[in-house]
Design an enzyme around this catalytic site. Sequence first.
Site, PDB file in Angstrom:
ATOM      1  CG  ASP A  13      18.390  21.077   9.812  1.00 18.93           C
ATOM      2  OD1 ASP A  13      19.632  21.016   9.753  1.00 18.93           O
ATOM      3  OD2 ASP A  13      17.697  21.615   8.928  1.00 18.93           O
ATOM      4  CG  ASP A  14      14.796  20.942  13.790  1.00 20.51           C
ATOM      5  OD1 ASP A  14      15.167  22.101  13.523  1.00 20.51           O
ATOM      6  OD2 ASP A  14      13.903  20.355  13.154  1.00 20.51           O
ATOM      7  CG  HIS A 134      13.940  26.422  12.995  1.00 24.04           C
ATOM      8  ND1 HIS A 134      13.870  25.060  12.800  1.00 24.04           N
ATOM      9  CD2 HIS A 134      12.792  26.758  13.673  1.00 24.04           C
ATOM     10  CE1 HIS A 134      12.758  24.590  13.324  1.00 24.04           C
ATOM     11  NE2 HIS A 134      12.082  25.604  13.847  1.00 24.04           N
TER      12      HIS A 134
END
Length: 322
Positions: A13-14, A134
Amino acid sequence: MARPRVRLVVTADDFGYCPRRDEGIVEAFLAGAVTSVSLLVNGATAESAAELARRHQIPTGLHANLSEGRPIGPACHGVSSLLSPEGFFLGKMGFREAVAAEDVSFSEVREELEAQLSRFQELLGRNPTHVDGHQHVHVIPGVCQVFAEALQAYRVRFTRLPLERGLGDCTWLEAPARAFACSVERDARAAVGPFSRSGLRWTDAFVGLSTCGRHMSAQRVSGALARALEGTPTGHSLTAELMAHPGYPSVPPAGGCGEGPDAFSCSWERLHELRVLTEPTLKAQLAQDGVQLCALHDLDSKRPGEVVPSEATLETLESSQP
């Protein structure tokens, strides 16, 4: 003893949050420890991260963001229910509280999601392989319906269902972290209906809430997968996703989504995840457990007559009800 056969997607993620995060994620992908990434299109390094994804042919999805930093849709030009007076999203808990208080306009949620999907297309030249949320905003009640409709309109088929078994028994999690993880799991359970009605698909099992940051280890990843597989017939083939957050710690002021990097991003915990994922111990444990790493597009090539992930998950949910 024979075990169920598992195809595991490891999603970082991210992506696009900061240069050092992106460096670590690419390193993990090239080492074969990560098979998919989720891009923050409002992240500080979204454009360079997209270039890295193209260069290394990394399967890339959208990390839809409604809680951190600045928007990229119409909300960025004026007052919005999604934003604080300073023009930033309301935060992980602030956004949830605003939705619960019915202070959030779902039409504005839809506009921002569509703006992020369009921005992804501009950056990558194609649709995302998947879209998740998110801080798991995509499974929040009410938001999940808008999210599912937006993905259906953009013909995105895969999402994440952060429904992890046994979270209440994960005593190593601090009480606030365990409470948040359990609330995400409850929201994910309720999101099954809206997701299914919009034709979305997801893996049969999910792990990662119990193995985030300092809590990740080869033993805990293996244990989480074992809990997810309880009751699965011997020899049965199923799919799973491991949510991960590898990377090198951010160095302020670089990074973030408009407000600079947060404390988790600047901590050693991201580096810890990177090391756990890339060290031989986890790879050996997964091989011993009969787990094969794969990308999401491998899961999409199911033969006619096979059970799609969403249907398999629904059956598991129904059979686990008291």
